[in-house]
Scaffold this motif. Structure first.
Motif: not given
Length: 303
Positions: A229, A232-234, A250-256, A258
């Protein structure tokens, strides 16, 4: 010099395959049998010691088959993991009983008790023993006939640090004397301290073989997965994916967060903080997501 050979050995219980086509040779010195709980270590040790018949394959000691060979049993000492003992006996009575099975007497029992430093508690009932004391009196029973092959199943379970050090010193001495000593463990660091050679099994299969450095290198060189985490993950993902140390993000949106797979552990641990610093990104969480022993051993099986 005693050599134990396991040749294409399998063992199944109904539809459950506990040991699957294992071949290995155990020679003089101390060998560690490493694997997670449920890997088949106990089943394999029971076949090595002649307590269990292989479903297929053979176990031989210096060329003689172990199963149902009373002459061979006189050269084998085994310390099982299971707790069950004759709790109504004293420690001395327990060891003397095993000595008598080998045609020996009290003198051999006293020598074995002294070897494991249990004389002080030899006249107490086993029911009053701690788990570590039970382990040591089982060890005395296994040593009473001075075997050339010693098999120990998770021998350090329940021992305090002092007892652990004493047993490690004893096993080292036996290995240095030319005895063949094999002990099982699911703790890599425990094996590192004691074993000159390591055999790894998981899910009943032989996964790897070699000295500690080779086994550690296999484990370190496997792909590592991290949950990261940042502020700025992206931007962090875009910077890391360009580096050869990283094979997937992989961007894990549920966990917020990477999820990152690193194929070069050493390079990745240097690149990550540098990239974050260069792009003004704060690292909030960096945690391995696959560091269980099971994941490590599963990688070794597939390697």
């Amino acid at each position: 010099m005693t050599t134990l050979n396991i040749d294409h050995v399998s063992r199944w219980f109904g539809n459950v395959v506990a040991v699957n086509d294992i071949t290995m040779t155990i020679g003089p010195g101390v060998t560690g049998l490493l694997g997670p709980n449920g890997a088949g270590k106990s089943t394999l040790i029971n076949m090595m010691g002649g307590f269990l018949a292989p479903s297929t394959g053979t176990v031989t000691l210096d060329g003689e088959q172990v199963w149902r060979n009373e002459r061979i049993y006189r050269h084998i000492g085994i310390v099982p993991e299971r707790e069950a003992m004759y709790d109504f006996l004293t420690g001395r009575e327990f060891v003397v009983a095993n000595a008598e099975l080998h045609g020996l007497g009290d003198k051999a029992a006293q020598r074995a008790l002294a070897t494991v430093e249990m004389e002080y508690a030899q006249d107490r009932k086993i029911s009053t023993y701690s788990k570590g004391m039970r382990q040591r009196v089982k060890m005395a029973s296994a040593l009473v006939h001075d075997p050339s092959l010693l098999l120990l199943d998770e021998p350090f379970n329940g021992m305090d640090p002092r007892q652990r050090m004493q047993l490690m010193d004893l096993l080292r001495r036996m290995g240095d004397e030319g005895r063949t000593v094999l002990f099982s463990s699911h703790i890599l660091e425990e094996v590192e301290q004691l074993a000159a050679h390591i055999e790894v099994i998981v899910a009943g299969r032989h996964a790897a073989s070699g000295d500690f450095r080779r086994i550690r290198r296999l484990m370190t060189d496997r792909p590592h997965r991290y949950l990261i985490r940042s502020s700025d993950d992206r931007a962090l993902a875009a910077a890391l994916i360009a580096d050869p140390s990283t094979s997937g993000i992989e961007v894990d949106l549920a966990e917020g967060a990477l999820r990152i797979q690193a194929v070069d552990f050493g390079r990745f641990t240097a690149v990550l903080p540098r990239v974050a610093r260069e792009h003004g990104i704060r690292l909030l969480t960096v945690s391995p997501s696959d560091e269980s022993l099971e994941s490590v051993f599963s990688y070794l099986v597939a390697a």
